[in-house]
Design an enzyme around this catalytic site. Sequence first.
Site, PDB file in Angstrom:
ATOM      1  N   ASP A 215       0.826  -1.214   0.000  1.00  0.00           N
ATOM      2  CA  ASP A 215       0.000   0.000   0.000  1.00  0.00           C
ATOM      3  C   ASP A 215       0.864   1.269   0.000  1.00  0.00           C
ATOM      4  O   ASP A 215       2.100   1.202   0.033  1.00  0.00           O
ATOM      5  CB  ASP A 215      -0.922  -0.060   1.234  1.00  0.00           C
TER       6      ASP A 215
ATOM      7  N   ASP B 268     -10.296   3.147  -3.569  1.00  0.00           N
ATOM      8  CA  ASP B 268     -10.957   1.977  -2.981  1.00  0.00           C
ATOM      9  C   ASP B 268     -12.387   1.795  -3.491  1.00  0.00           C
ATOM     10  O   ASP B 268     -13.193   2.730  -3.458  1.00  0.00           O
ATOM     11  CB  ASP B 268     -11.002   2.110  -1.454  1.00  0.00           C
TER      12      ASP B 268
HETATM   13  C1  GLA Z   1      -6.078   1.073   1.510  1.00  0.00           C
HETATM   14  C2  GLA Z   1      -6.218   0.064   0.378  1.00  0.00           C
HETATM   15  C3  GLA Z   1      -7.326  -0.906   0.717  1.00  0.00           C
HETATM   16  C4  GLA Z   1      -7.008  -1.606   2.028  1.00  0.00           C
HETATM   17  C5  GLA Z   1      -6.817  -0.593   3.127  1.00  0.00           C
HETATM   18  C6  GLA Z   1      -6.303  -1.227   4.404  1.00  0.00           C
HETATM   19  O1  GLA Z   1      -7.206   1.896   1.600  1.00  0.00           O
HETATM   20  O2  GLA Z   1      -6.472   0.716  -0.838  1.00  0.00           O
HETATM   21  O3  GLA Z   1      -7.494  -1.858  -0.326  1.00  0.00           O
HETATM   22  O4  GLA Z   1      -5.839  -2.381   1.863  1.00  0.00           O
HETATM   23  O5  GLA Z   1      -5.872   0.409   2.752  1.00  0.00           O
HETATM   24  O6  GLA Z   1      -6.075  -0.316   5.414  1.00  0.00           O
END
Ligand code: GLA
Length: 391
Positions: free
Chosen positions: A150, A206
């Site tokens: 991430d 997301d």
């Molecule tokens: C980010 C990622 C998500 C998930 C969250 C976890 O938002 O894009 O897919 O992994 O972090 O905290």
Amino acid sequence: MNRILLLSTFVLIGLAAIPARALDNGLARTPPMGWNSWNKFGCDVSEKLVRGAADAIVRTGMKRAGYEYVVIDDCWQDSRDAAGNILADSQRFPSGMKALGQYIHSKGLKFGIYSDAGRATCQNRPGSRGYELQDARQYAAWGVDYLKYDWCNHDETQDAQTSYEKMRDALAKSGRRIVFSICEWGSTKPWLWAGNVGNLWRSTGDIQDKWEDKERRDGTGVVQILDLLNGLESYAGPGHWNDPDMLEVGNGGMTETEYRSHFSMWCLLAAPLMAGNDLEHMSDATKAILMNKELIAVDQDAAGIQGKRVRKANGLEVWVKQLSDGSRAVGLLNRSGAETEIKVSWADLGYPEHLNASVRDLWAHADVGMHKGSYTAKVASHGVVVVHVAP
Ligand code: GLA
């Protein structure tokens, strides 16, 4: 003088035509398939949950359908020891990560984990910045096969490409072949640089468990993600994929019709198929969607060509994915509010109009006859009809 100019122009055109080289770790030659804890469980991860998911993948037939990676997302980490080694939360993972990896492997599945290129993850657990090689070696020792990486809490001076290359190189030195899943939400247009850095890269923010986020034009409901993915098809291929994010099928925010469309469109996009629901308590409808083998075959086609939109008017769309044998998978997608007929003409598919082609409906699981020049189907509001067209 002119000849030199002409020659250098040819050289430049020649260079531009060289396709992006895929990360050469030999992995993810078709889009990765599996399960990830985040969409449904967020931080509520534990070895019990992950073992249960692995058991369910086998019991429900998902493994047979191709789902393979069991990925623990954020919140498994606790802290680092005095030597800098990353420690898992010992309350939630009392047997340790190595034992969990062994359990997953004993089911014939693969083990995935999550970290972050910044100092901390999105949920403020320790990130890998400055510990890349140490973490990569630790993952390898635990038997990890897949890393989602991430981009939260990165330093302002941190460059995305350089940061991801650092972990790519660390994984390469780890002694284990590990799928590298880049997750910087499309913020630095990773499709332009990530082809030989990661096996897949998130192209958007997301996903939400929604058809469309009406409040935000740049939202990440399913159809908004489709709009953002369309046009990126030239960057995807075996070993290097655009990632429109994990599936929401079965999580409750959309209708069954909408979930069928969500899954179908991900398959037409040659997207990684990471189920994001509670596998231990799936309805029959959810199972039928996630395990539609004819659609999975479209997603997993060896040519690895990402589908694209070829027609769009009044919320009615035609999407096409070329398959390795020259046939086409076609999605007739109805984004409008009413049931409507949608037509695909062979010209949209790059076929001559005079061709007779056999058409098969991949949700009805039925051949629907030979058709010349075009095919028309009635499509429910927010629904999709996916057909396979073979001249
Ligand atoms: C980010 C990622 C998500 C998930 C969250 C976890 O938002 O894009 O897919 O992994 O972090 O905290």
